[in-house]
Design a protein around this motif. Structure first.
Motif, PDB file in Angstrom:
ATOM      1  N   ARG A 130      12.586  16.643  68.003  1.00 19.24           N
ATOM      2  CA  ARG A 130      11.574  17.477  68.702  1.00 19.24           C
ATOM      3  C   ARG A 130      12.041  17.752  70.136  1.00 19.24           C
ATOM      4  NH1 ARG A 130       8.233  18.582  64.670  1.00 19.24           N
ATOM      5  NH2 ARG A 130       7.999  16.842  63.263  1.00 19.24           N
ATOM      6  N   TRP A 131      12.619  16.711  70.743  1.00 15.85           N
ATOM      7  CA  TRP A 131      13.124  16.872  72.120  1.00 15.85           C
ATOM      8  C   TRP A 131      14.248  17.913  72.138  1.00 15.85           C
ATOM      9  CZ3 TRP A 131      18.108  15.841  73.904  1.00 15.85           C
ATOM     10  CH2 TRP A 131      18.275  15.902  75.290  1.00 15.85           C
ATOM     11  N   LYS A 138      14.762  20.373  70.213  1.00 13.70           N
ATOM     12  CA  LYS A 138      14.230  21.730  70.043  1.00 13.70           C
ATOM     13  C   LYS A 138      13.789  22.322  71.390  1.00 13.70           C
ATOM     14  CE  LYS A 138      11.284  24.876  67.974  1.00 13.70           C
ATOM     15  NZ  LYS A 138      10.970  25.388  66.696  1.00 13.70           N
ATOM     16  N   LYS A 139      13.123  21.486  72.175  1.00  9.54           N
ATOM     17  CA  LYS A 139      12.649  21.985  73.481  1.00  9.54           C
ATOM     18  C   LYS A 139      13.804  22.397  74.368  1.00  9.54           C
ATOM     19  CE  LYS A 139       8.527  19.379  74.328  1.00  9.54           C
ATOM     20  NZ  LYS A 139       8.219  18.100  74.895  1.00  9.54           N
ATOM     21  N   SER A 154      14.671  26.418  75.469  1.00 11.46           N
ATOM     22  CA  SER A 154      14.609  26.873  76.865  1.00 11.46           C
ATOM     23  C   SER A 154      15.997  26.918  77.507  1.00 11.46           C
ATOM     24  CB  SER A 154      13.742  25.901  77.672  1.00 11.46           C
ATOM     25  OG  SER A 154      14.345  24.609  77.645  1.00 11.46           O
TER      26      SER A 154
END
Ligand code: BG6
Length: 470
Positions: A451-452, A454-455, A459
Motif C-alpha cells: 500500500r505504501w 502504491k502511494k 505521486s
C-alpha cells in the motif's frame, strides 16, 4: 520532513521470474533447478520444490491485478526456455506455452503494466546440461540465441524491454565455484569458460534482436556489488580492485563496452585459465552491446587482503584467492538473512555508471529485503506490517535519488519481488514480496509495504522524516 520528487515516467515496479512464480504445470521439460530438486529435495529449505511456486500459471490474471493495487507500472518476469520450446535442437515452439506467455503479456498490458522479459533466470533446460555440459558448451550458446530469437518473434510486438540473463555471475559462482546452484561443480577453469560463454550468449541474443529491427530495447541484468576495502592499506585496496574486476567489471565492461577488462584478461592469462575465445566471437561481443542495464543490488562486498599469498601453490584456480571477505565490525545487518544493509552503495553504483560507463541508461532491477516467518507481523486485519521493508526501500531510494540529482541516468526502481515467490534452495524461507503468499492455500494478500509503494508510485514523491541513516 523532506520530500524527494522522482521523474514522472519513472519505472515503479517489481521483479520475479518464470521458474520462481509459475509452477511446473504443463511444462514439458525440467530446467536445472527442477532436476536438482528431483535428485536431492533435502537441499531445498523444508524440501519445498518448484512444482507449485506461487501458481502464477493459474493465477496470473488476479496476481497481475494485485500488482496493480501496489501501483506497479512495470514488472519483470522471465520466459522459461524449458516451457516454451518443445525440441531444443529444432527450436520448435510449444503452442500451449506460447499462448500462456502471450496471455500473460496481454494481461500486464491490459492492467497498465509494461512487461519486462528476461530470457534466462538460472533456468537452463536440464537436457542441455546432460547432453552438452550446459553453459560450458558453445553449442548451448547458439541454442540460446535461437530461443531468444523465437521469443522476440513471438512477443516482440508487445514486449519492448528484453533482458538476456539475470545475474550471470551467480550461474558462474553458484554452479562452478561455490556449489549453491546446480551443477554444483568446483572448477575454476570451467567457471571462467562459463562466464565467457554466458557473455557470448548474451551478445549473440542481442545480435539476433538487432537483426529483427524491433522497436524496443535490450539489456542484461547484473548483480553489482561494490567491493569496499577493509582499510586504505595498499594490500586491501589491491584486493578490492581484484574483487571488483571479477564481481562487477567482467560482465559490466563486456556488456556495455564490448570488451572484457584488460586487467582481468591479463590475470586469467597469467593463471593459465583464460577462456577459449575465437576472434569473430570477440568481434560479435564488441558490436553487440546493451541499450539498457538492470542492476540488482542487495548488499555490498567488503574485502581485505587474502589470508595466503596468491602465489601459493594450488591446483585449482579460484578468483577469490586474490581477496578475502571482511566482516566489518558493527555492520548494519538484515540479521534475518545475514546480509549487510548499505543503501549508500546505490549512490556509488549510480556514480560509477555515470562516470565510468558513459552514463548509460540503467535502472535498479532488483533490491529487497528477505525476511523469514513474516506471519509474526500479521495485524488483526490479516495484513503483514512490514515496516522494516518500507524503511529498507526508502533508504535505497534516498541514495538513488541523490545519484539521479547529480545526473546519473537511472530510469526506475524494481523491488524483488511483487508476490512472495519460490527461491531456489532457499525455497520459501526468505519472503521479499509486496504481496504475501500463503503457500498452503495460495491466498495472496497485499502487505503494508504494498500500500505504501502504491502511494509513492502514484505521486512519485518519497517522504522522509529524518529517518535516513547516512
Ligand atoms: C536474486 C535472484 O539474486 O535474489 C532471485 O535474482 C532470488 O532469483 C533473489 O530469488 C532472492 O534470493 P534468496 O535466496 O535470498 O531468496
Amino acid at each position: 520532513m523532506e520530500t524527494l520528487q522522482f521523474p514522472e515516467n519513472f519505472w515503479w515496479g517489481a521483479a520475479t521470474s518464470g521458474p520462481q512464480s509459475e509452477g511446473n504445470f504443463k511444462k514439458q521439460h525440467q530446467n536445472v533447478m527442477d532436476y536438482w530438486y528431483a535428485q536431492a529435495p533435502e537441499d531445498f529449505y523444508n524440501q519445498v520444490g518448484p512444482d507449485t511456486a506461487s501458481d502464477f500459471y493459474h493465477d496470473f490474471q488476479t496476481d497481475i491485478q494485485l500488482m496493480k493495487v501496489c501501483g506497479l507500472n512495470t514488472v519483470r518476469t522471465s520466459i522459461q526456455w524449458s516451457r516454451l520450446i518443445d525440441d531444443f535442437e529444432k527450436n520448435t515452439v510449444n503452442t500451449e506455452a506460447a499462448a500462456f506467455y502471450s496471455a500473460v503479456i496481454d494481461a500486464f498490458l491490459a492492467n497498465g503494466i509494461e512487461p519486462f522479459i528476461t530470457l534466462h533466470h538460472f533456468d537452463l533446460p536440464a537436457e542441455l546440461l546432460h547432453k552438452y555440459g550446459g553453459w560450458e558448451s558453445k553449442h548451448v550458446v547458439d541454442l540460446f540465441a535461437g530461443f531468444a530469437e523465437r521469443c522476440f518473434a513471438l512477443f516482440g510486438d508487445r514486449v519492448k524491454y528484453w533482458f538476456t540473463h539475470n545475474e550471470p555471475l551467480v550461474v558462474v559462482e553458484g554452479g562452478y565455484l561455490d556449489q549453491f546452484h546446480y551443477p554444483k561443480k568446483v572448477n575454476g577453469r570451467a567457471a571462467v569458460q562459463v562466464a565467457y560463454n554466458l557473455q557470448l550468449a548474451s551478445s549473440k541474443a542481442i545480435a539476433k534482436y538487432r537483426q529483427l529491427k524491433q522497436d524496443g530495447q535490450i539489456g542484461i541484468i547484473l548483480n553489482l556489488t561494490p567491493a569496499y576495502p577493509a582499510s586504505q592499506a595498499k594490500a586491501d585496496i589491491e584486493a578490492s580492485e581484484k574483487a571488483d574486476l571479477w564481481y562487477n567489471r567482467l560482465f559490466m565492461d563486456a556488456s556495455s563496452k564490448g570488451e572484457f577488462p584488460p586487467a582481468l584478461v591479463e590475470l586469467l592469462e597469467q593463471e593459465g585459465v583464460l577462456w577459449q575465445a575465437a576472434k569473430d566471437e570477440l568481434t560479435l561481443i564488441r558490436e553487440n552491446t546493451i541499450d539498457l542495464l538492470g542492476v540488482n543490488f542487495y548488499h555490498p562486498n567488503r574485502v581485505q587482503r587474502p589470508k595466503f599469498s596468491p602465489k601459493s601453490l594450488v591446483v585449482d584456480f579460484r578468483p577469490d584467492k586474490y581477496w578475502q571477505a571482511y566482516d566489518m565490525p558493527m555492520a548494519r545487518m538484515n540479521v534475518d538473512k545475514g546480509w549487510e544493509i548499505y543503501p549508500r552503495a546505490v549512490y556509488d553504483i549510480a556514480k560509477d555508471i555515470q562516470e565510468n560507463y558513459g552514463n548509460l541508461l540503467w535502472y535498479i532491477s532488483e533490491n529487497g529485503m528477505g525476511v523469514s516467518q513474516e506471519e509474526r507481523y500479521l495485524n488483526a486485519d490479516g495484513v503483514i506490517e512490514d515496516d522494516y521493508r518500507i524503511q529498507f526501500i526508502k533508504e535505497h531510494l534516498y541514495w538513488l535519488h541523490k545519484g539521479m540529482r547529480e545526473g546519473s541516468n537511472c530510469l526506475g526502481y524494481h523491488l524483488w519481488t511483487p508476490i512472495d515467490c519460490w527461491s531456489w534452495s532457499n525455497a520459501y524461507r526468505n519472503r521479499y514480496g509486496l504481496i504475501a503468499n500463503n503457500i498452503h492455500t495460495q491466498t495472496k494478500t497485499v502487505k503494508k509495504s504494498g500500500r505504501w509503494f502504491k502511494k509513492v508510485a502514484a505521486s512519485g514523491r518519497l517522504e522522509l522524516e529524518n529517518d535516513i541513516i547516512e
